[in-house]
Motif scaffolding. Structure first.
Motif, short mmCIF file in Angstrom:
data_model
loop_
_atom_site.label_atom_id
_atom_site.label_comp_id
_atom_site.label_asym_id
_atom_site.label_seq_id
_atom_site.Cartn_x
_atom_site.Cartn_y
_atom_site.Cartn_z
N ILE A 109 0.82 -1.21 0.00
CA ILE A 109 0.00 0.00 0.00
C ILE A 109 0.86 1.27 0.00
O ILE A 109 0.44 2.33 -0.44
CB ILE A 109 -0.98 -0.05 1.19
N ARG A 110 2.10 1.13 0.45
CA ARG A 110 3.00 2.29 0.39
C ARG A 110 3.32 2.68 -1.06
O ARG A 110 3.68 3.80 -1.35
CB ARG A 110 4.30 1.99 1.13
N ALA A 111 3.18 1.70 -1.95
CA ALA A 111 3.39 1.99 -3.37
C ALA A 111 2.08 2.45 -3.98
O ALA A 111 1.01 2.17 -3.46
CB ALA A 111 3.89 0.75 -4.08
N LYS A 112 2.19 3.19 -5.09
CA LYS A 112 0.97 3.71 -5.68
C LYS A 112 0.79 3.21 -7.11
O LYS A 112 1.76 2.83 -7.76
CB LYS A 112 0.99 5.24 -5.68
N GLY A 113 -0.44 3.22 -7.56
CA GLY A 113 -0.76 2.94 -8.96
C GLY A 113 -0.19 1.63 -9.43
O GLY A 113 -0.42 0.58 -8.83
N VAL A 114 0.58 1.72 -10.50
CA VAL A 114 1.06 0.51 -11.15
C VAL A 114 2.00 -0.26 -10.23
O VAL A 114 2.10 -1.47 -10.31
CB VAL A 114 1.73 0.86 -12.49
N TYR A 115 2.66 0.44 -9.31
CA TYR A 115 3.60 -0.26 -8.43
C TYR A 115 2.86 -1.16 -7.43
O TYR A 115 3.33 -2.23 -7.09
CB TYR A 115 4.52 0.74 -7.71
N PHE A 116 1.70 -0.71 -6.99
CA PHE A 116 0.88 -1.56 -6.14
C PHE A 116 0.48 -2.82 -6.90
O PHE A 116 0.60 -3.94 -6.40
CB PHE A 116 -0.37 -0.79 -5.68
N ALA A 117 0.05 -2.62 -8.16
CA ALA A 117 -0.35 -3.77 -8.99
C ALA A 117 0.81 -4.73 -9.16
O ALA A 117 0.65 -5.96 -9.06
CB ALA A 117 -0.86 -3.27 -10.35
N LEU A 118 2.01 -4.18 -9.38
CA LEU A 118 3.18 -5.03 -9.62
C LEU A 118 3.58 -5.81 -8.37
O LEU A 118 3.95 -6.97 -8.44
CB LEU A 118 4.36 -4.19 -10.10
N ALA A 142 -17.31 5.15 2.77
CA ALA A 142 -17.28 6.53 2.29
C ALA A 142 -15.84 7.06 2.31
O ALA A 142 -15.40 7.72 1.36
CB ALA A 142 -18.19 7.39 3.15
N VAL A 143 -15.12 6.74 3.38
CA VAL A 143 -13.72 7.19 3.46
C VAL A 143 -12.91 6.53 2.34
O VAL A 143 -12.11 7.19 1.67
CB VAL A 143 -13.11 6.86 4.84
N LEU A 144 -13.15 5.23 2.13
CA LEU A 144 -12.42 4.54 1.06
C LEU A 144 -12.66 5.19 -0.29
O LEU A 144 -11.73 5.40 -1.06
CB LEU A 144 -12.84 3.06 0.99
N ARG A 145 -13.91 5.54 -0.54
CA ARG A 145 -14.21 6.13 -1.84
C ARG A 145 -13.59 7.52 -1.97
O ARG A 145 -13.15 7.93 -3.04
CB ARG A 145 -15.72 6.18 -2.07
N ALA A 146 -13.54 8.21 -0.83
CA ALA A 146 -12.87 9.52 -0.84
C ALA A 146 -11.39 9.35 -1.14
O ALA A 146 -10.79 10.12 -1.90
CB ALA A 146 -13.08 10.21 0.49
N ILE A 147 -10.79 8.30 -0.55
CA ILE A 147 -9.37 8.03 -0.80
C ILE A 147 -9.16 7.70 -2.27
O ILE A 147 -8.20 8.15 -2.90
CB ILE A 147 -8.89 6.85 0.09
N ARG A 148 -10.09 6.92 -2.82
CA ARG A 148 -9.99 6.55 -4.23
C ARG A 148 -9.97 7.82 -5.10
O ARG A 148 -9.19 7.95 -6.03
CB ARG A 148 -11.18 5.67 -4.62
N ASP A 149 -10.85 8.79 -4.74
CA ASP A 149 -10.97 9.98 -5.58
C ASP A 149 -9.84 10.98 -5.36
O ASP A 149 -9.42 11.65 -6.29
CB ASP A 149 -12.33 10.65 -5.34
N ASN A 150 -9.37 11.09 -4.13
CA ASN A 150 -8.25 11.98 -3.89
C ASN A 150 -7.57 11.63 -2.57
O ASN A 150 -7.92 12.15 -1.50
CB ASN A 150 -8.71 13.44 -3.86
N SER A 151 -6.59 10.78 -2.66
CA SER A 151 -6.01 10.24 -1.43
C SER A 151 -5.13 11.28 -0.73
O SER A 151 -4.80 11.13 0.43
CB SER A 151 -5.22 8.97 -1.73
N ASP A 152 -4.76 12.37 -1.42
CA ASP A 152 -3.92 13.39 -0.78
C ASP A 152 -4.73 14.31 0.13
O ASP A 152 -4.22 14.89 1.07
CB ASP A 152 -3.21 14.24 -1.85
N ARG A 153 -5.99 14.48 -0.18
CA ARG A 153 -6.79 15.43 0.59
C ARG A 153 -7.45 14.80 1.81
O ARG A 153 -7.72 15.48 2.79
CB ARG A 153 -7.90 16.02 -0.29
N VAL A 154 -7.69 13.50 1.71
CA VAL A 154 -8.42 12.84 2.79
C VAL A 154 -7.75 13.01 4.16
O VAL A 154 -8.44 13.24 5.16
CB VAL A 154 -8.64 11.35 2.44
N SER A 187 -5.14 7.60 5.59
CA SER A 187 -5.57 6.77 4.47
C SER A 187 -4.85 5.43 4.45
O SER A 187 -5.39 4.44 3.98
CB SER A 187 -5.41 7.51 3.14
N PHE A 188 -3.63 5.38 5.00
CA PHE A 188 -2.90 4.12 5.02
C PHE A 188 -3.68 3.03 5.74
O PHE A 188 -3.87 1.93 5.23
CB PHE A 188 -1.53 4.32 5.69
#
Lengths: 393, 354
Positions: free
Chosen positions: B139-148, B222-234, B241-242
């Protein structure tokens, strides 16, 4: 809500679609062939399919089995056991096949064998050679008509120790389960037959550079190098040995049946010359039955048959004989009829061993000559086969 | 230092936490209302359940058992949706939990116990520990790195299973018995009977769906969906968010493990292929076909994809091509899946008819 049926209709359509294909001749003997038709094992599945189709065509043209024709139903198992199990359940429970065959990798054969057992049907493999299938994991509903790995090793090593003067053997295998178990079978047999194990090495699968191993091989001064590498690994190993000037008339090359094949022989530019291996079939077996088989096979499919096609082709003559003897397709009676069977195939006479359901097959030792394989010796099946290790039945 | 360093503005949940959470909570719940009330979803779910309930009487034993298998992979697809549809995390390694649960279940049945409940406890514990550790890293990785990372972890487990002779190596393990599960003293579920097996698994799936729905329709979702949409603001609303992502990851792992827990009982064997990339990617395809973020869609998707696969595979060896084309069509023209299509259709019809 009005739309609910629309969405779900695709699921139902797919379902109804697959129910549709159930019209068969009522009295046909249905044989399910669950074999890899796509993916990297597809070339093997193709030979299995051709072998089955040719045998069925011939048998049906000659009046079938006591008046009943064979009917083949193919399913692609992708050499993937979970898929093989799903497909074999379809063949058994939906298509209601009488017999199963076709599985290639040993995982699929073991898993599908269990499905066959739970559905009271019989599976025969014509390709898998892992000893466990008729050994530690033997199953009363599973038979094998092809030569197993022990038979290949026994036949090759007994031929080598009789026909090659030198006694010093060196072993090379890819560093994974199959490579190590193949090499350990070679080593055991060579030691038992009086050869000397002067060393072994296990480069990683897909090794590019064999230089680090050349020194070890050279200092071991082997008379024979036995390898269990396959595909491009064999190409790199043998061509690099050649570049280092290791290959000569004094050194004999040998190894598992999959090490040097039609697929990679062209890439080795003569480095594989004289390479010896043992298998249950060779296209140049000099019998009228084999010549007829090869000729009709070539005419039908514009391609040479290999051992998978030959073993599968021969299996249908076992099926025919067993169904006739059993007077039908009852599981118990079929098993009894197959356990005692002796039958004719392009490879010669095969005999089923009742104790572990392993067929005893005469072995052929072949030598690479140019870009072809030439038979240099035959080892009777009785001499090649290992002891019956099945304890379940 | 010439310039005074300005400390970064960080959320400080320790100060007045209760009030902050309250405000954030109310804000997020207003922004992300629960979806269970959407009437289309409820009707669809109901229709699917009715169809599922009568299904075993329509087909033979093969289709009943195929449907059971599709339910098991459906749980894995649902786990993809929890991550992708809610937390915005694309996992290409949910097969890790399917396979891990399958191997633990198989090994315990073969060597340790015939008690389903003990097996269940072992699987839940192992999956919790494994997902906690892997999740904390991934989870510390983002986007494609999480997938990898998730993909890599599943591949490592697959290779371990493939190369360990003690657990069957490349052949896997066969001979797993079909058990009787004691529900209460005197009440047993006999899985030898396909009908019993089918309704038991259907029941489990419905429970998982309702449970997941409940959890994700709460403030947590609701928090999860907020994280999905903008994890920097949550974090500025007072949420870490972690931890939310980690909890979602563990929850998804447990859901994926349900399929693996039951698979060996259905098919009687396990193989390293159950950890395979194919299982992980198929779960993603199933949830895309059904509709990401709907929870119901992946369940429909898994049934449809499994049955299509079976039907197409019997007619052509090019079945992967057919499935690939279907997948591309969905990604290009129906990105919100079948459930999305159903919603759009009913919305347009609702407008047409006053």
């Amino acid at each position: 809500m009005l739309n609910t049926p629309t969405i779900l209709s695709s699921a139902i359509a797919a379902f109804a679609f697959s129910l549709g294909l159930n019209a068969h001749a009522a009295d046909a003997i249905k044989v399910g062939v669950v074999t890899p038709l796509s993916g990297s094992y597809a070339p093997i599945g193709k030979q299995v399919r051709w072998g089955a189709e040719l045998a069925v065509k011939e048998i049906n043209a000659a009046g079938g089995v006591a008046g009943r024709p064979f009917e083949l139903l193919f399913e692609d198992e992708e050499a993937n056991p979970p898929i093989a199990v799903r497909k074999s359940e379809k063949l058994l429970q939906q298509d209601k096949v009488d017999l199963l065959t076709g599985t290639v990798n040993s995982g699929s054969t073991l898993a599908v064998g269990q499905v066959a057992e739970r559905n009271n049907r019989i599976l025969v493999t014509t390709v898998s050679y892992a000893p466990s299938i008729t050994g530690a994991q033997c199953n009363p509903n599973v038979f094998r008509v092809n030569a197993n790995a022990f038979m290949q090793s026994n036949a090759l090593t007994s031929w080598l120790t009789k026909n090659v003067a030198g006694k010093r053997y060196f072993f090379i295998g890819p560093d994974y389960e199959m490579g190590r178990s193949s090499i350990s079978a070679f080593q055991d047999d060579i030691k038992r037959l009086g050869g000397t194990d002067v060393g072994s090495t296990f480069p990683p699968l897909g090794a590019k550079d064999f230089t680090p191993y050349v020194g070890q091989i050279r200092s071991a001064r082997p008379d024979v190098i036995m390898t269990a590498t396959a595909g491009n690994d064999t190409v790199r190993l043998l061509t690099q040995l050649k570049e280092y000037g290791m290959l000569s008339d004094k050194l004999t090359l040998a190894g598992s049946a999959g090490a040097v094949t039609q697929e990679n022989i062209g890439a080795m530019d003569g480095a594989a010359e004289g390479f010896l291996s043992a298998a249950g079939y060779s296209i140049d077996i000099d019998t009228s039955a084999n010549k007829k088989f090869v000729a009709t096979f070539k005419k039908e499919f514009q391609s040479d048959p290999d051992l998978f096609a030959a073993d599968t082709y021969g299996l249908f003559y076992l099926f025919k004989q067993a169904v006739e003897k059993a007077g039908g397709t009852d599981e118990q009676k079929l098993r009894g009829a197959m356990e005692d069977a002796t039958w004719e195939t392009p490879q010669g006479t095969k005999k089923m061993r009742k104790g572990d359901h392993q067929a005893i097959v005469d072995m052929v030792v072949v030598k690479v000559s140019g870009n072809d394989f030439r038979t240099v010796g035959r080892v009777p099946g009785e001499d090649a086969v290992d002891s019956d290790k099945c304890e379940k039945f | 230092m010439l310039q005074p360093s300005i400390p970064p503005v960080e959320p400080r949940p320790s100060l007045n936490t209760a009030a902050k959470l309250n405000v954030g909570d109310r804000l997020l719940r207003a922004l992300y209302p629960p979806r269970a009330n959407a009437w289309q979803l409820r009707w669809l779910g109901f229709a699917m359940l009715v169809l599922a309930a009568i299904f075993p009487w329509l087909g033979g034993p093969f289709y009943t058992r195929l449907a059971i298998e599709s339910f098991l992979f459906g749980a894995t697809a649902l786990s993809v949706d929890i991550l992708l549809g809610y937390a915005g995390l694309l996992s290409l390694g949910q097969a890790a939990y399917f396979g891990l649960a399958a191997y633990i279940s198989a090994l315990m049945y073969l060597h340790v116990t015939q008690s389903f409940w003990l097996v269940l406890v072992a699987v839940v514990t192992a999956v919790a520990v494994f997902s906690l550790v892997l999740g904390a890293v991934a989870i510390r990785a983002k986007g494609v790195y999480f997938a990898l990372i998730t993909f890599g972890a599943a591949e490592i487990l697959s290779k371990i299973a493939h190369n360990t002779r003690a657990i069957g190596g490349s052949d896997g393990l066969i001979g797993i018995p079909v058990p009787r599960i004691t529900l209460l003293p005197g009440v047993t579920i006999d899985l030898q009977n396909n009908f019993v097996f089918y309704y038991a698994v259907l029941g489990v799936l419905v429970l998982i769906y309702i449970g997941t729905r409940r959890i994700l329709d709460s403030g947590f979702g609701a928090v999860l969906r907020a994280i999905r949409d903008n994890s920097d603001r949550v974090p500025y609303l007072g949420y870490n968010s972690f931890w939310y992502k980690l909890l979602a990851y563990i929850m998804a792992a447990q859901v994926a493990a349900v399929g693996g827990l039951i698979y060996p009982l259905l098919r009687g064997f396990v193989a390293p292929h159950l950890f395979g990339f194919e299982v992980s990617t198929k779960a993603v395809v199933m949830s895309l076909v059904g509709g990401v973020g709907t929870l119901l869609g992946p369940l429909a998707g898994s049934v449809i994809v499994t049955f299509l696969e079976s039907a197409v595979g019997s007619y052509t060896e090019r079945h992967l091509l057919v499935l690939g084309v279907i997948f591309i069509v969905f990604v290009m023209f129906l990105p919100d899946g079948l459930i999305g299509l159903a919603r759009r259709l009913s919305a347009s019809r609702g407008k047409a008819a006053p």
